[in-house]
Design an enzyme around this catalytic site. Structure first.
Site, PDB file in Angstrom:
ATOM      1  N   HIS A  12       3.080  -7.534  -2.624  1.00 28.97           N
ATOM      2  CA  HIS A  12       3.684  -8.061  -3.868  1.00 28.97           C
ATOM      3  C   HIS A  12       3.235  -7.291  -5.119  1.00 28.97           C
ATOM      4  O   HIS A  12       3.076  -7.893  -6.189  1.00 28.97           O
ATOM      5  CB  HIS A  12       3.378  -9.558  -4.004  1.00 28.97           C
ATOM      6  CG  HIS A  12       1.909  -9.903  -4.103  1.00 28.97           C
ATOM      7  ND1 HIS A  12       1.367 -11.034  -3.543  1.00 28.97           N
ATOM      8  CD2 HIS A  12       0.873  -9.264  -4.701  1.00 28.97           C
ATOM      9  CE1 HIS A  12       0.065 -11.070  -3.801  1.00 28.97           C
ATOM     10  NE2 HIS A  12      -0.253 -10.005  -4.502  1.00 28.97           N
ATOM     11  N   HIS A  59      -2.352 -15.351  -9.462  1.00 32.85           N
ATOM     12  CA  HIS A  59      -3.330 -14.360  -9.935  1.00 32.85           C
ATOM     13  C   HIS A  59      -3.853 -14.675 -11.329  1.00 32.85           C
ATOM     14  O   HIS A  59      -4.403 -13.806 -11.993  1.00 32.85           O
ATOM     15  CB  HIS A  59      -2.703 -12.965  -9.977  1.00 32.85           C
ATOM     16  CG  HIS A  59      -2.249 -12.413  -8.663  1.00 32.85           C
ATOM     17  ND1 HIS A  59      -1.136 -12.864  -7.998  1.00 32.85           N
ATOM     18  CD2 HIS A  59      -2.749 -11.417  -7.902  1.00 32.85           C
ATOM     19  CE1 HIS A  59      -0.977 -12.165  -6.883  1.00 32.85           C
ATOM     20  NE2 HIS A  59      -1.935 -11.285  -6.797  1.00 32.85           N
ATOM     21  N   HIS A 192      -6.019  -3.364   0.168  1.00 35.04           N
ATOM     22  CA  HIS A 192      -6.097  -2.790  -1.174  1.00 35.04           C
ATOM     23  C   HIS A 192      -7.278  -3.351  -1.940  1.00 35.04           C
ATOM     24  O   HIS A 192      -7.725  -4.464  -1.689  1.00 35.04           O
ATOM     25  CB  HIS A 192      -4.801  -2.949  -1.978  1.00 35.04           C
ATOM     26  CG  HIS A 192      -4.332  -4.336  -2.314  1.00 35.04           C
ATOM     27  ND1 HIS A 192      -4.008  -5.286  -1.371  1.00 35.04           N
ATOM     28  CD2 HIS A 192      -4.084  -4.928  -3.515  1.00 35.04           C
ATOM     29  CE1 HIS A 192      -3.563  -6.381  -1.966  1.00 35.04           C
ATOM     30  NE2 HIS A 192      -3.618  -6.191  -3.283  1.00 35.04           N
ATOM     31  N   GLU A 240      -5.827 -10.911   0.681  1.00 43.34           N
ATOM     32  CA  GLU A 240      -4.562 -11.658   0.569  1.00 43.34           C
ATOM     33  C   GLU A 240      -3.849 -11.818   1.914  1.00 43.34           C
ATOM     34  O   GLU A 240      -2.909 -12.617   2.026  1.00 43.34           O
ATOM     35  CB  GLU A 240      -3.612 -10.959  -0.417  1.00 43.34           C
ATOM     36  CG  GLU A 240      -4.065 -11.065  -1.866  1.00 43.34           C
ATOM     37  CD  GLU A 240      -3.245 -10.199  -2.828  1.00 43.34           C
ATOM     38  OE1 GLU A 240      -3.365 -10.399  -4.038  1.00 43.34           O
ATOM     39  OE2 GLU A 240      -2.490  -9.309  -2.366  1.00 43.34           O
TER      40      GLU A 240
HETATM   41  C1  DHB Z   1      -1.591  -4.445  -7.161  1.00 43.39           C
HETATM   42  C2  DHB Z   1      -1.625  -5.168  -5.966  1.00 43.39           C
HETATM   43  C3  DHB Z   1      -1.667  -6.566  -5.992  1.00 43.39           C
HETATM   44  O1  DHB Z   1      -1.736  -7.360  -4.885  1.00 43.39           O
HETATM   45  C4  DHB Z   1      -1.627  -7.250  -7.206  1.00 43.39           C
HETATM   46  O2  DHB Z   1      -1.607  -8.591  -7.177  1.00 43.39           O
HETATM   47  C5  DHB Z   1      -1.594  -6.538  -8.392  1.00 43.39           C
HETATM   48  C6  DHB Z   1      -1.579  -5.125  -8.373  1.00 43.39           C
HETATM   49  C7  DHB Z   1      -1.533  -2.936  -7.168  1.00 43.39           C
HETATM   50  O3  DHB Z   1      -1.722  -2.284  -6.132  1.00 43.39           O
HETATM   51  O4  DHB Z   1      -1.264  -2.372  -8.236  1.00 43.39           O
HETATM   52 FE    FE Z   2      -2.078  -9.514  -5.407  1.00 42.90          FE
END
Ligand code: DHB
Ligand code: FE
Length: 285
Positions: A12, A59, A192, A240
């Protein structure tokens, strides 16, 4: 009775919203990411879902660090989107189904999950980017139940607890008296990390293990890990993936994998897409 007709997982990343608004589908940076979705649309849209139940993490829009529920279920007539700080464009409000929401809340509470209930709820990119990706043109009848899982303010619920919560939600959906066709969605991941020394961390091997476990009837390869281990393996935001586990828990039983896509990176994220169909419920509308 309501039927769960499919399960979906997708990342997302906020940048996806900009790419959609600028129609960058064939742009070299984006094309392999967006190429994953049409095969899912071809399967999903003829199924004519009435409701999408979306497991996602807020978030910092509807909840913040001052008060962060572990599990929170929307029970509103309408869910507006709002900018939580990324400056991305917004989408039209989503129609709710409060009757189904309250049935899910009653069922999950009876199964031992003490929930926060939200009769007003604004939804952030974690909720609506998956909806835009799966339904580029939103069907007029499509209603939603947003379900927030805390992935932000520690301590987080364990992976196993999220899978069990999803299972309780799935049982509640299947016991709803109306003949609704329901799709369940898990939002976020895959690996990530946005901040600190490991910013940009991606773990393809672990992501592939997650895909395989989610598409199988045994997710212990993920659920055996503590949240601390998951953060080590997938990054501080890669955790997540617990939203995907809730989605998979809701599907229950055996599933057929319809489609998967994996593209590194979109922004800082290993972008994942997975579509699953429960065995034995295929009944195109
Ligand atoms: C990014 C990934 C995320 O899950 C999020 O909530 C905000 C930013 C990203 O990779 O930029
Ligand atoms: Fe996120």
């Amino acid at each position: 009775m309501a039927t769960i007709i499919g399960g979906l997982g997708t990342s997302h990343v906020p940048a996806i919203a900009n790419a959609i608004s600028k129609r960058l589908y064939d742009d070299p940076y984006w094309e392999r990411f967006f190429a994953g979705y049409p095969p899912v649309h071809d399967w999903l849209h003829p199924l004519e879902a009435d409701v999408a139940v979306v497991f996602y993490n807020d978030h910092g829009l509807n909840f913040f660090l001052d008060a962060m529920p572990t599990f929170a279920v929307g029970a509103a007539l309408e869910y507006p989107s709002a900018d939580e700080g990324w400056g991305i464009g917004q989408v039209t409000p989503f129609a709710g189904n409060p009757e189904l929401s309250w049935h899910i809340i009653e069922g999950a509470m009876a199964a031992g999950f003490d929930l926060t209930t939200c009769q007003e709820m604004r939804v952030d990119h974690g909720f609506w980017i998956p909806m835009e990706l799966f339904y580029p043109v939103r069907p007029a009848k499509l209603q939603v139940v947003p379900i927030h899982i805390n992935t932000v303010q520690h301590p987080l619920p364990t992976a196993g607890r999220c899978e069990a919560f999803g299972a309780a939600v799935g049982d509640a959906i299947r016991s709803f008296s109306e003949d609704l066709r329901v799709v369940v969605i898990g939002s976020g991941g895959l690996s990530h990390q946005l901040e600190g020394e490991r910013a940009g961390f991606i773990n393809r091997e672990f992501d592939e293990l997650c895909f395989d476990a989610l598409a199988s009837s045994d997710r212990s390869a993920i659920t055996k890990h503590s949240i601390r281990d998951l953060i080590e393996l997938a990054g501080s935001q890669g955790v997540e993936v617990i939203n995907w586990l809730a989605m998979r828990g809701a599907l229950g039983g055996e599933v057929t994998e319809v489609h998967r896509n994996y593209h590194i990176p979109i922004s800082n994220t290993a972008a994942g897409l997975l579509a699953l169909e429960p065995v034995g419920v295929r009944q195109p509308a």
